[in-house]
Scaffold this motif. Structure first.
Motif, PDB file in Angstrom:
ATOM      1  N   CYS A 111       0.820  -1.192   0.000  1.00  0.00           N
ATOM      2  CA  CYS A 111       0.000   0.000   0.000  1.00  0.00           C
ATOM      3  C   CYS A 111       0.865   1.257   0.000  1.00  0.00           C
ATOM      4  O   CYS A 111       0.612   2.215   0.712  1.00  0.00           O
ATOM      5  CB  CYS A 111      -0.940   0.004   1.217  1.00  0.00           C
ATOM      6  SG  CYS A 111      -2.593   0.547   0.813  1.00  0.00           S
ATOM      7  N   SER A 112       1.926   1.229  -0.802  1.00  0.00           N
ATOM      8  CA  SER A 112       2.819   2.384  -0.857  1.00  0.00           C
ATOM      9  C   SER A 112       3.029   2.935  -2.254  1.00  0.00           C
ATOM     10  O   SER A 112       3.679   3.954  -2.412  1.00  0.00           O
ATOM     11  CB  SER A 112       4.198   2.024  -0.291  1.00  0.00           C
ATOM     12  OG  SER A 112       4.147   1.978   1.106  1.00  0.00           O
ATOM     13  N   CYS A 113       2.544   2.239  -3.292  1.00  0.00           N
ATOM     14  CA  CYS A 113       2.913   2.699  -4.628  1.00  0.00           C
ATOM     15  C   CYS A 113       1.723   3.090  -5.499  1.00  0.00           C
ATOM     16  O   CYS A 113       1.877   3.885  -6.418  1.00  0.00           O
ATOM     17  CB  CYS A 113       3.735   1.629  -5.343  1.00  0.00           C
ATOM     18  SG  CYS A 113       2.817   0.144  -5.764  1.00  0.00           S
ATOM     19  N   ALA A 114       0.551   2.535  -5.252  1.00  0.00           N
ATOM     20  CA  ALA A 114      -0.635   2.812  -6.078  1.00  0.00           C
ATOM     21  C   ALA A 114      -0.446   2.411  -7.535  1.00  0.00           C
ATOM     22  O   ALA A 114      -1.098   2.956  -8.409  1.00  0.00           O
ATOM     23  CB  ALA A 114      -1.067   4.276  -5.962  1.00  0.00           C
ATOM     24  N   THR A 115       0.452   1.484  -7.815  1.00  0.00           N
ATOM     25  CA  THR A 115       0.631   1.030  -9.195  1.00  0.00           C
ATOM     26  C   THR A 115      -0.048  -0.324  -9.426  1.00  0.00           C
ATOM     27  O   THR A 115       0.341  -1.087 -10.294  1.00  0.00           O
ATOM     28  CB  THR A 115       2.115   0.931  -9.592  1.00  0.00           C
ATOM     29  OG1 THR A 115       2.763  -0.015  -8.748  1.00  0.00           O
ATOM     30  CG2 THR A 115       2.814   2.264  -9.479  1.00  0.00           C
ATOM     31  N   MET A 146      -6.122   3.445   4.444  1.00  0.00           N
ATOM     32  CA  MET A 146      -4.821   3.752   3.877  1.00  0.00           C
ATOM     33  C   MET A 146      -4.913   3.725   2.349  1.00  0.00           C
ATOM     34  O   MET A 146      -4.378   4.589   1.656  1.00  0.00           O
ATOM     35  CB  MET A 146      -3.816   2.722   4.363  1.00  0.00           C
ATOM     36  CG  MET A 146      -2.425   3.009   3.925  1.00  0.00           C
ATOM     37  SD  MET A 146      -1.279   2.319   5.125  1.00  0.00           S
ATOM     38  CE  MET A 146       0.275   2.693   4.319  1.00  0.00           C
ATOM     39  N   ASP A 175      -6.433   6.836   0.886  1.00  0.00           N
ATOM     40  CA  ASP A 175      -5.497   7.947   0.734  1.00  0.00           C
ATOM     41  C   ASP A 175      -4.671   7.815  -0.533  1.00  0.00           C
ATOM     42  O   ASP A 175      -4.358   8.797  -1.200  1.00  0.00           O
ATOM     43  CB  ASP A 175      -4.564   8.026   1.947  1.00  0.00           C
ATOM     44  CG  ASP A 175      -5.290   8.536   3.183  1.00  0.00           C
ATOM     45  OD1 ASP A 175      -6.303   9.230   3.015  1.00  0.00           O
ATOM     46  OD2 ASP A 175      -4.845   8.234   4.300  1.00  0.00           O
ATOM     47  N   LEU A 176      -4.289   6.590  -0.853  1.00  0.00           N
ATOM     48  CA  LEU A 176      -3.475   6.396  -2.057  1.00  0.00           C
ATOM     49  C   LEU A 176      -4.299   6.589  -3.322  1.00  0.00           C
ATOM     50  O   LEU A 176      -3.854   7.212  -4.279  1.00  0.00           O
ATOM     51  CB  LEU A 176      -2.820   5.011  -2.054  1.00  0.00           C
ATOM     52  CG  LEU A 176      -1.391   5.036  -1.513  1.00  0.00           C
ATOM     53  CD1 LEU A 176      -1.389   5.066  -0.002  1.00  0.00           C
ATOM     54  CD2 LEU A 176      -0.580   3.887  -2.041  1.00  0.00           C
ATOM     55  N   ASP A 204      -6.933   8.341  -3.626  1.00  0.00           N
ATOM     56  CA  ASP A 204      -7.329   9.726  -3.696  1.00  0.00           C
ATOM     57  C   ASP A 204      -6.314  10.556  -4.479  1.00  0.00           C
ATOM     58  O   ASP A 204      -6.661  11.369  -5.321  1.00  0.00           O
ATOM     59  CB  ASP A 204      -7.454  10.247  -2.256  1.00  0.00           C
ATOM     60  CG  ASP A 204      -8.146  11.582  -2.223  1.00  0.00           C
ATOM     61  OD1 ASP A 204      -8.963  11.821  -3.121  1.00  0.00           O
ATOM     62  OD2 ASP A 204      -7.871  12.367  -1.308  1.00  0.00           O
ATOM     63  N   MET A 205      -5.047  10.365  -4.175  1.00  0.00           N
ATOM     64  CA  MET A 205      -4.003  11.186  -4.793  1.00  0.00           C
ATOM     65  C   MET A 205      -3.247  10.446  -5.883  1.00  0.00           C
ATOM     66  O   MET A 205      -2.665  11.060  -6.763  1.00  0.00           O
ATOM     67  CB  MET A 205      -2.971  11.575  -3.721  1.00  0.00           C
ATOM     68  CG  MET A 205      -3.351  12.707  -2.835  1.00  0.00           C
ATOM     69  SD  MET A 205      -3.835  14.179  -3.740  1.00  0.00           S
ATOM     70  CE  MET A 205      -2.273  14.718  -4.444  1.00  0.00           C
ATOM     71  N   GLY A 206      -3.224   9.140  -5.774  1.00  0.00           N
ATOM     72  CA  GLY A 206      -2.195   8.420  -6.508  1.00  0.00           C
ATOM     73  C   GLY A 206      -2.564   7.909  -7.881  1.00  0.00           C
ATOM     74  O   GLY A 206      -1.689   7.544  -8.646  1.00  0.00           O
ATOM     75  N   VAL A 207      -3.847   7.834  -8.220  1.00  0.00           N
ATOM     76  CA  VAL A 207      -4.178   7.200  -9.495  1.00  0.00           C
ATOM     77  C   VAL A 207      -4.759   8.230 -10.448  1.00  0.00           C
ATOM     78  O   VAL A 207      -5.321   9.240 -10.028  1.00  0.00           O
ATOM     79  CB  VAL A 207      -5.141   5.997  -9.303  1.00  0.00           C
ATOM     80  CG1 VAL A 207      -4.577   5.032  -8.281  1.00  0.00           C
ATOM     81  CG2 VAL A 207      -6.525   6.443  -8.908  1.00  0.00           C
ATOM     82  N   PRO A 218       0.527   5.038 -12.061  1.00  0.00           N
ATOM     83  CA  PRO A 218       1.364   6.221 -11.863  1.00  0.00           C
ATOM     84  C   PRO A 218       2.866   5.909 -12.016  1.00  0.00           C
ATOM     85  O   PRO A 218       3.279   4.821 -11.770  1.00  0.00           O
ATOM     86  CB  PRO A 218       1.059   6.638 -10.443  1.00  0.00           C
ATOM     87  CG  PRO A 218       0.289   5.557  -9.816  1.00  0.00           C
ATOM     88  CD  PRO A 218      -0.292   4.721 -10.904  1.00  0.00           C
TER      89      PRO A 218
END
Ligand SMILES: Cc1cc2nc3c(=O)[nH]c(=O)nc-3n(C[C@H](O)[C@H](O)[C@H](O)COP(=O)(O)OP(=O)(O)OC[C@H]3O[C@@H](n4cnc5c(N)ncnc54)[C@H](O)[C@@H]3O)c2cc1C
Ligand code: FES
Lengths: 110, 427
Positions: A47-51, A70, A73-74, A76-79, A110
């Motif tokens: 749960c740290s990369c959103a890939t 968690m 949050d990823l 929301d911003m990461g994809v 991402p």
């Protein structure tokens, strides 16, 4: 090995990959180990990369459920193209109820 | 017939070079040669889930065995490449490698992804049983077995790996002391606020932490370690020691080829070594700063291994794309989830969001008001916002970032540090 379930991955070009999955494994790990392209999963499920973003098919979305905090949050911003059925596939564990689960892989991670 | 690409080192970077070559449409042969007997696997869980008993070798494998066959990647395991030379008459970049087992591997293109090995501690008693290192699966399996029966664990080195192992050992109920030579924990990678937070947080969880302490030797009985001696004369009882004092990049093969090395194989932004026909990626390299393009940095992370390997594959196929990638990293020490984006080196200001005592806070680093990096502890939204901002070349105004109730994502602003978002809003 545990029981088998099928997961169907559809890539951005519409190609389908039907993969035998072990109950208890994640949707991400099943894809990566079998070389399904488009799920990058750089952090290996932490749960740290959103890939490892996928869109869960409508009929399975209620069974799969919403993202955890968690993950939220990823996503929301990461994809790049978040939809109502967006999930990080490393956070979806395969259960018997998910046999036949179909997920779509976005064109870019991402 | 073409000899294709030889990739030396079958781990995170090496596998990614192979996968990327195939994804970019390369159909020539690929040999991925690794010294380890296990097919390529993830290392990060070795100091985390694996020690906790939540992961096994099978679940760490990057790919199923079928994947290699289906992708026509010739995975050669358990073979160490000891010699490599480039041909003086053949096409540029071609040559031949030899393994310790006597195998000859001719190639048209060469990628070095040999990684790094654990730095050894050159003190008396370092060969005693019960003194462990952690770099590969075999190390982790050995460490886990010994942890099962250990009583007093001493961890030498308060970096990521040392602290992750300390957390895992403590969670198993062992008595644990971390000995660090520097004056703070993880000094090479995080800022001092975060270091101090981790010291206190680990103390709260019952882990002893000794800073500014150098190990002068190990004591033992009948070939097994019984204690650790510090240079101030302190003796710590220990029946298991984990040494995590950094890594040494493997440069031997690069040196044989006469490639420039400087604490790592020197590569440019396209992963080219000083011989532009040979590429290198991952922990074995030093490279220009991935965002600014300046200087030389060595980044030991999954993200870097993957990003550099992707670039290396493109370069081998003659595509010199300009890609900037934002470095990011994670270290999970028990329930403390540290996530880092960017590189903080050279910062002049820091902004702390939230209260470290809540075990949920982040620190943003700036130089001349320009955002460089973040260390986030149990605040993934902050981490993601900064990662995104850095990726877009955008800034987050430092004065507003300090308010933990304002989501950072709402503060990601324009690219110019000379005109902070607040001023622009007023103008
Ligand atoms: C315990 C541990 C925890 C970690 N945790 C994290 C984390 O949480 N997050 C993160 O981002 N990173 C983490 N890392 C770092 C990350 O695993 C590395 O950055 C990554 O593995 C680098 O990949 P690499 O392919 O460059 O090198 P390596 O993984 O070191 O692989 C190099 C491979 O090459 C082989 N090799 C070397 N020389 C030869 C030769 N002459 N012939 C044949 N084979 C050879 C080696 O046997 C090895 O298998 C961790 C590392 C460890 C050890
Ligand atoms: S694999 Fe990294 S977030 Fe899912």
């Amino acid at each position: 090995m545990g029981t088998l379930s099928k997961v169907i991955y559809i890539d951005s070009a519409g190609r389908e990959y039907a993969v035998d999955a072990t109950v208890g494994d994640t949707v991400m790990a099943t894809a990566v180990r079998n070389g399904v392209p488009g799920i990058v999963a750089e952090c290996g499920g932490n749960c740290s990369c959103a890939t490892c973003h996928v869109w869960v098919s409508e009929e399975f979305a209620p069974v799969v459920g919403p993202p955890n905090d968690m993950e939220e949050d990823l996503l929301d911003m990461g994809v790049s193209d978040r939809r109502s059925t967006s999930r990080l596939s490393c956070q979806i564990r395969i259960t018997e109820a998910l046999d036949g689960l179909t997920v779509e892989i976005p064109p870019e991670q991402p | 017939m073409s000899n294709g690409t030889l990739i030396v080192g079958g781990s995170q970077a090496g596998l990614q070079v192979a996968v990327s070559l195939r994804q970019l449409g390369d159909t020539s042969p690929i040999a991925l040669v690794g010294e380890e007997h296990h097919p390529p696997y993830q290392r990060p869980p070795l100091s985390k889930e694996f020690l906790a008993g939540e992961a096994e070798l099978d679940s760490l494998a990057f790919r199923t065995p079928d994947f290699y066959a289906d992708s026509e990647i010739d995975l050669v395991r358990g073979e160490r490449v000891t010699e490599v030379s480039l041909s003086s008459s053949g096409p540029p970049g071609s040559g031949v490698a030899r393994t310790a087992g006597g195998r000859e591997l001719p190639f048209d293109r060469l990628a070095l992804t040999v990684g790094a090995g654990a730095r050894r501690l050159p003190v008396p008693g370092a060969d005693l049983g019960g003194i462990c290192y952690l770099r590969e699966y075999n190390d982790a399996a050995d460490l886990r077995t010994q942890l099962a029966t250990a009583t007093n664990v001493v961890v030498v080195g308060g970096g990521f790996i040392g602290l992750e192992v300390a957390s895992a050992a403590r969670a198993l109920g062992r008595s644990v002391t971390v000995v660090e030579a520097a004056e703070r924990l993880m000094a090479r990678s995080v800022g001092s606020v975060v270091s101090e937070f981790y010291r206190q947080a680990h103390l709260r969880r019952g882990i002893g932490v000794r800073l500014s302490s150098a190990v002068s030797g190990f004591q033992g009985e009948r070939g097994r370690v019984t204690g650790v001696e510090l240079s101030d004369g302190t003796q710590l009882p220990a029946d298991l020691v984990l040494v995590g004092v950094g890594v040494l990049p493997r440069t031997e093969l690069a040196e044989q080829l006469g490639l420039v090395c400087d604490q790592g194989i020197v590569v440019d932004a396209h992963a080219r070594t000083s011989d532009p026909w040979v590429v290198a990626a991952g922990d074995c390299t030093v490279q220009p700063h991935p965002i600014t393009g300046q200087g030389r940095v060595r980044i030991e992370s999954v993200q870097n291994a993957v990003a550099q390997a992707q670039v290396a594959a493109a370069t081998l196929l003659g595509r010199l794309d300009n890609v900037t990638s934002v470095p990011w990293f994670w270290s999970y020490q028990g329930d403390l989830r540290l996530q880092i984006a960017g590189l903080a080196s050279g910062y002049d200001t820091q902004v702390v969001r939230g209260d470290p005592d809540d075990e949920q806070f982040s620190v943003l680093y700036y130089r001349h008001d320009r955002l460089l990096a973040i260390d986030a502890v149990n605040r993934p939204a902050d981490y993601m916002a900064v990662r995104k901002a850095l990726g877009q070349g955008a800034n987050i105004a430092p004065d507003r970032a300090a308010d933990p109730t304002l989501p950072l994502r709402s503060l990601v602003g324009g690219p110019s540090p000379a005109v902070p978002a607040v001023q622009r809003a007023k103008a």
